[in-house]
Design an enzyme around this catalytic site. Structure first.
Site, PDB file in Angstrom:
ATOM      1  N   THR A  93      -8.099   3.406   1.953  1.00  0.00           N
ATOM      2  CA  THR A  93      -7.501   3.374   3.296  1.00  0.00           C
ATOM      3  C   THR A  93      -7.423   4.763   3.937  1.00  0.00           C
ATOM      4  OG1 THR A  93      -6.186   1.513   2.555  1.00  0.00           O
ATOM      5  CG2 THR A  93      -5.443   2.615   4.549  1.00  0.00           C
ATOM      6  N   SER A 106      -7.711  -2.396   7.566  1.00  0.00           N
ATOM      7  CA  SER A 106      -8.463  -3.626   7.270  1.00  0.00           C
ATOM      8  C   SER A 106      -9.966  -3.389   7.419  1.00  0.00           C
ATOM      9  CB  SER A 106      -8.024  -4.746   8.220  1.00  0.00           C
ATOM     10  OG  SER A 106      -6.674  -5.073   7.975  1.00  0.00           O
ATOM     11  N   ALA A 123      -8.565   3.593   9.353  1.00  0.00           N
ATOM     12  CA  ALA A 123      -9.436   2.610   8.687  1.00  0.00           C
ATOM     13  C   ALA A 123      -8.608   1.843   7.660  1.00  0.00           C
ATOM     14  CB  ALA A 123     -10.622   3.303   8.029  1.00  0.00           C
ATOM     15  N   THR A 171      -4.657  -7.464   4.111  1.00  0.00           N
ATOM     16  CA  THR A 171      -3.600  -8.343   4.655  1.00  0.00           C
ATOM     17  C   THR A 171      -3.979  -9.812   4.475  1.00  0.00           C
ATOM     18  OG1 THR A 171      -4.624  -8.380   6.826  1.00  0.00           O
ATOM     19  CG2 THR A 171      -2.991  -6.630   6.420  1.00  0.00           C
ATOM     20  N   ASN A 172      -2.962 -10.654   4.509  1.00  0.00           N
ATOM     21  CA  ASN A 172      -3.239 -12.087   4.349  1.00  0.00           C
ATOM     22  C   ASN A 172      -4.112 -12.612   5.483  1.00  0.00           C
ATOM     23  OD1 ASN A 172      -1.700 -11.882   2.098  1.00  0.00           O
ATOM     24  ND2 ASN A 172      -0.223 -13.468   2.667  1.00  0.00           N
ATOM     25  N   GLU A 219      -8.172  -6.164  -7.812  1.00  0.00           N
ATOM     26  CA  GLU A 219      -6.815  -5.915  -7.322  1.00  0.00           C
ATOM     27  C   GLU A 219      -6.140  -7.222  -6.916  1.00  0.00           C
ATOM     28  OE1 GLU A 219      -6.717  -3.506  -3.754  1.00  0.00           O
ATOM     29  OE2 GLU A 219      -4.799  -2.636  -4.320  1.00  0.00           O
TER      30      GLU A 219
END
Lengths: 268, 378
Positions: free
Chosen positions: B124, B130, B128, B361-362, B238
């Site tokens: 991350t 997602s 930058a 993220t979900n 992960e």
């Protein structure tokens, strides 16, 4: 030629876990090590780890296949060999028959310089096995061993302890020691130790490979018979008190009042 | 598929539970990183569970790892510390072990298994998240080295890590990235101060700054310009194993709710006898069972060297949603007590909330799941 490493045999009695712990975990093992043997095991492993002591630590367990987990644990903790003494004809053996079977196991193993047994088991509580083994093997009897300090080629230095005194003793080997210190909590074993223990083989000794006389073991070879073993703990009613201190005090007063009433009723 | 546990797996579970309860639940360290806990965990042998014996590991299966990590979550209340372990094991050490050269493995894995070197991953960046592949950190070849420049954001383990798995752009058009092992000791490597977060306080987090860092070409994981594959693999691991402990946490929280439901009396009966409470607990149990099935399926795939990319996204999304819901319901069941710091449930909820954000993220996971399933239907 290098001298063959001699054995110290630790006789471990599997005892029901719920006899040891009042609130034993349902996930846990049904059997645990007798607390005296657990302490002796830790003592002997520590001696081995400290370096100079050269002996093969052999743990033997008599019981059905469930007792194997006890041996597996002992091997993970650092014992060198695990022997499971198991045969349907051994069921119901009292101390007379048990010592006969253990004698045969020790003879089959060979090269044994010392045998260590807990002072008693927490289920049978007879404390007769070490004495019986001495008699059968013709070994001297070392009573009240509280800690093994050093194992030499032909003698052992240990802490002797009775109700009155503690002293350091040195006794000649071979011998049978009755070990009196104990430990309840199981030590935590690393994942690596479990893996290492898994690689060690557990040998099965049965009536055939020990050349046991069937008439001298099991119920046939026993002088006594266990009718029943009961858990000595009685489950008591539990209640969680909630609220502020004043409220909890009132609850306790009421509870004590109920007790008083019952007491009066009992004497009614 | 065999759902029974071997004797050895049961022993592992028993010991990790005993170990965690005795060593990892110090009330004073639930919200801070404690190096002694790290040392004890290393000595216990957790880090090398699936690593080969040649590097000091145990060479166990991923099925066993799933069970052990689930048990870790069950017994260890310190979710932040579990996060430290996960970042070290699954997205740093494991990636070097699986995709690194023998030279790279020989150089780092043994020390990582022994806990002497702590790992972290740097993907991350400030702009930058997602859209990870839009990263701006660059790596330019210069002789036998690559010169890395840029900065990485929200690096879990950042302040304590010795080894960073860093992704940097090695080709602009078409854009290609490469994975490098960067040591803290390399000149030009710096980490920022700890970033204060809502939860997971025991996991120190910081920025990572790279200023003209010379990284030997031997420190490339996989091949040059093929870092996106490594990145996808890292995220897959992960999403599988960083979420395995959450299944255990849910189990622990559910058990606390059951106990409370049995002992807390209102209107003359235990509150667990009211459907408003018992249904919440039933939902928790359902979520645990469903999560466990998914976890074991992923572990089964991993043991067969098969990809679990879609499964990992499904698992991550489902577990994080249920983990948060379980914590919210637990706070509700405990009422005002649940809202207090003393009961620890508010901490569990704060820790849980991050799970819908980290590892992608979900919302991004749902995009991935849809992209994968739409290809299945012509």
């Amino acid at each position: 030629m290098e001298k063959k490493i001699e054995r110290i045999v630790l006789c471990i009695k599997p005892v029901k876990t719920d006899l040891l712990f009042q609130n034993s975990n349902a996930d846990g093992e049904a059997f645990s090590m007798n607390p005296y043997e657990l302490k002796a095991l830790e003592n002997l492993i520590k001696l081995k780890r400290n370096g100079e002591e050269r002996f093969c630590l052999t743990c033997i367990c008599m019981g059905d296949k469930k007792a194997k987990s006890i041996l597996r644990r002992a091997l993970s903790m650092g014992a060198d060999e695990g022997i499971l003494i198991s045969d349907s004809i051994f069921a119901g053996s009292d101390t007379v028959a048990t010592t006969y079977i253990l004698q045969k196991a020790v003879e089959k193993l060979g090269n044994v310089k010392m045998i260590v047994c807990g002072v008693k088991t927490i289920d049978g509580e007879t404390g007769q096995v070490p004495l019986g083994l001495c008699e059968r093997l013709g070994f001297p009897f070392l009573v009240n061993g509280n800690e093994i300090l050093k194992v030499k080629d032909t003698s052992v230095i240990y802490k002797y302890r009775n109700e009155k005194e503690t002293k350091i003793m040195e006794s000649k080997l071979p011998a049978v020691m009755k070990y009196r210190d104990f430990k309840m909590d199981l030590p935590i074993i690393s994942l690596a130790a479990i893996k290492k223990g898994k690689k060690k083989e557990i040998l099965l000794f049965d009536s055939k490979n020990m050349e046991i006389d069937p008439k001298r073991c099991g119920i046939k070879g026993s002088k006594t018979k266990v009718i029943e073993i009961k858990n000595k703990y009685n489950k008591k009613e539990k209640r969680k008190l909630e609220g502020n201190i004043q409220e909890m005090v009132e609850i306790i007063i009421n509870l004590l009042g109920e007790g008083e009433e019952k007491k009066e009723g009992d004497f009614g | 598929m065999d759902f029974s546990y071997s004797q050895e797996q049961k022993e592992y579970r028993k010991e990790i539970i005993n170990f965690a309860k005795e060593n990892l639940n110090d009330e004073n360290c639930l919200e801070q990183y404690e190096p002694k806990m790290w040392e004890k965990t290393a000595d216990f042998g957790l880090f090398g569970l699936t690593i080969g014996e040649e590097y000091g590991g145990l060479g166990e299966s991923y099925q066993t790892a799933a069970y052990v990590y689930e048990s870790l979550g069950y017994a260890c209340k310190n979710n932040g510390f579990i996060f430290v372990i996960n970042n070290h094991v699954w997205v740093s050490q494991n990636i070097i072990y699986l995709y690194g050269s023998k030279e790279l493995k020989d150089k780092y894995i043994e020390n990582m298994v022994a806990g002497k070197k702590i790992g972290a991953i740097g993907i991350t960046e400030a702009n930058a998240g997602s859209d990870a592949l839009s990263m701006g950190t660059t790596a330019k070849k210069e002789g036998d080295h690559y010169i890395l420049n840029g900065s990485k954001m929200f690096i879990s383990n950042g302040p304590i890590a010795d080894i960073f798995l860093v992704f940097a752009v090695t080709k602009e058009s078409p854009k290609k990235i490469t994975a490098f092992v960067v040591e803290r000791e390399f000149e030009g490597v710096k980490t920022g101060t700890n970033i204060e977060k809502m939860g997971l306080h025991a996991c120190p987090t910081s920025e990572l700054f790279l200023h003209n860092v010379h990284v030997p070409k031997e420190n490339i994981v996989g091949r040059v310009d093929c870092g996106s594959t490594i990145l996808m693999q890292a995220l897959e691991w992960e999403r599988c194993y960083e979420f395995a402990p959450h299944v255990g946490v849910m189990q622990r929280i559910m058990e606390e709710c059951i106990k409370h439901g049995k002992t807390r009396q209102q209107f003359g009966k235990p509150i667990g006898d009211y459907q408003s409470i018992s249904h919440k607990i039933a939902n928790m149990k359902t979520a645990i069972e469903m999560s466990r099935l998914m976890l074991y399926k992923i572990a089964w795939l991993k043991d067969r060297n098969r990809t679990a990319y879609t499964e990992a996204s499904i698992f991550k999304t489902y577990v994080s949603e249920k983990y948060i819901k379980t914590c919210q319901d637990a706070v509700q069941i405990f009422g005002a007590y649940g809202y207090t710091k003393e009961y620890g449930l508010e901490r569990e909820l704060r820790d849980a909330l991050a799970s819908s954000i980290y590892s992608g993220t979900n919302e991004m996971q749902k995009n991935t799941i849809y992209e994968m399933v739409k290809m299945m239907v012509i």
